[in-house]
Write a protein that holds these residues in place. Structure first.
Motif, PDB file in Angstrom:
ATOM      1  N   ASP A   1       0.847  -1.204   0.000  1.00 12.85           N
ATOM      2  CA  ASP A   1       0.000   0.000   0.000  1.00 12.85           C
ATOM      3  C   ASP A   1       0.879   1.249   0.000  1.00 12.85           C
ATOM      4  O   ASP A   1       0.706   2.151  -0.828  1.00 12.85           O
ATOM      5  CB  ASP A   1      -0.880   0.086   1.264  1.00 12.85           C
TER       6      ASP A   1
ATOM      7  N   PHE B   1       3.205   1.613  -3.308  1.00 10.03           N
ATOM      8  CA  PHE B   1       2.472   2.095  -4.489  1.00 10.03           C
ATOM      9  C   PHE B   1       1.957   3.531  -4.257  1.00 10.03           C
ATOM     10  O   PHE B   1       1.922   4.330  -5.185  1.00 10.03           O
ATOM     11  CB  PHE B   1       1.327   1.150  -4.855  1.00 10.03           C
ATOM     12  N   ASN B   2       1.597   3.835  -3.016  1.00  3.54           N
ATOM     13  CA  ASN B   2       1.172   5.201  -2.691  1.00  3.54           C
ATOM     14  C   ASN B   2       2.319   6.198  -2.923  1.00  3.54           C
ATOM     15  O   ASN B   2       2.114   7.284  -3.472  1.00  3.54           O
ATOM     16  CB  ASN B   2       0.694   5.279  -1.239  1.00  3.54           C
TER      17      ASN B   2
ATOM     18  N   LEU C   1       4.789   5.761  -5.008  1.00  2.00           N
ATOM     19  CA  LEU C   1       5.152   5.800  -6.430  1.00  2.00           C
ATOM     20  C   LEU C   1       4.125   6.507  -7.303  1.00  2.00           C
ATOM     21  O   LEU C   1       4.393   6.797  -8.466  1.00  2.00           O
ATOM     22  CB  LEU C   1       5.362   4.368  -6.957  1.00  2.00           C
ATOM     23  N   ARG C   2       2.941   6.809  -6.759  1.00  2.00           N
ATOM     24  CA  ARG C   2       1.900   7.393  -7.614  1.00  2.00           C
ATOM     25  C   ARG C   2       2.155   8.875  -7.918  1.00  2.00           C
ATOM     26  O   ARG C   2       1.455   9.463  -8.735  1.00  2.00           O
ATOM     27  CB  ARG C   2       0.523   7.213  -6.975  1.00  2.00           C
TER      28      ARG C   2
ATOM     29  N   PRO D   1       4.614  11.793  -9.506  1.00  4.87           N
ATOM     30  CA  PRO D   1       5.751  11.910 -10.441  1.00  4.87           C
ATOM     31  C   PRO D   1       6.996  12.552  -9.808  1.00  4.87           C
ATOM     32  O   PRO D   1       8.116  12.201 -10.178  1.00  4.87           O
ATOM     33  CB  PRO D   1       5.213  12.766 -11.580  1.00  4.87           C
TER      34      PRO D   1
ATOM     35  N   ARG E   1       8.707   9.834  -7.885  1.00  4.52           N
ATOM     36  CA  ARG E   1       9.406   8.907  -8.798  1.00  4.52           C
ATOM     37  C   ARG E   1      10.686   9.576  -9.321  1.00  4.52           C
ATOM     38  O   ARG E   1      11.725   8.917  -9.451  1.00  4.52           O
ATOM     39  CB  ARG E   1       8.489   8.503  -9.965  1.00  4.52           C
TER      40      ARG E   1
END
Lengths: 123, 123
Positions: free
Chosen positions: B11, B14-15, B17-18, B20, B23
């Motif tokens: 969770d 991915f939270n 990485l969402r 930009p 990232r």
């Protein structure tokens, strides 16, 4: 521009994946297509809540639905998952290097332990 | 229980990485460790905004920081990225099957086009 579109797509894919229910829905669809009613069955959630999760997956391009009469049939769409996987692949060298370092450490440790045991046997 | 912990970790990964910017921060750290000041340089964002992004990455286990005097040095931590990648690997068969189907389609299309051209030359 292409990079910007790709970034926007990755935003929505990772956003979709950050929820465990949405990940579980994708897993269930990896066994084949399902109606939303079938998808909802194993979850302790309302039909509406599942329907909202399905919408998030759909808008991220991870799920496709076809309306047949009163039923909504859903399929997994793997292309965005592949793109997310490719993004993560960039960091593969990091975890592989770390695993190599760990293997060397474990091998050295095992050698020292073996030596210690052999030494213990001689005396 | 283990599955629950893993789910919680996915969770937060991915939270993280969402976004930009987050990232992009990870990408910049793939060239080596940096202070938060250095990380913030290329972004049109305040130091505070970058600092908050760094905190999200840190709490997801994707970044480690060490305080040396007044500077915060940051490193990438790839283990959670590997776990996220492993989760996505489950769907590899889907995109590979799709690519196979696409290749067969393209090959067939090329054959038909070739035949058509050869036929055109005879007359």
């Amino acid at each position: 521009m292409v990079e910007y579109i790709e970034a926007r797509q990755l935003d929505s894919v990772f956003n979709a994946l950050r929820d465990p229910t949405r990940r579980a829905i994708l897993r269930s669809l990896s066994h084949g297509s399902s109606t939303i009613k079938e998808i909802a069955k194993p979850f302790p959630l309302s039909f509406n809540a599942i329907s909202k999760h399905v919408m998030v997956l759909e808008s991220a391009g991870l799920l496709r639905r076809e309306v047949r009469g009163r039923e909504h049939h859903c399929w997994i769409q793997s292309r965005p998952l592949r793109d997310a996987n490719q993004w993560l692949e960039h960091y593969r060298q990091f975890w592989e290097e770390r695993m190599d370092a760990l293997e060397i450490y474990v091998a050295k440790k095992a050698k020292v332990l073996k030596k210690g045991t052999a030494h213990g046997r001689l005396h």
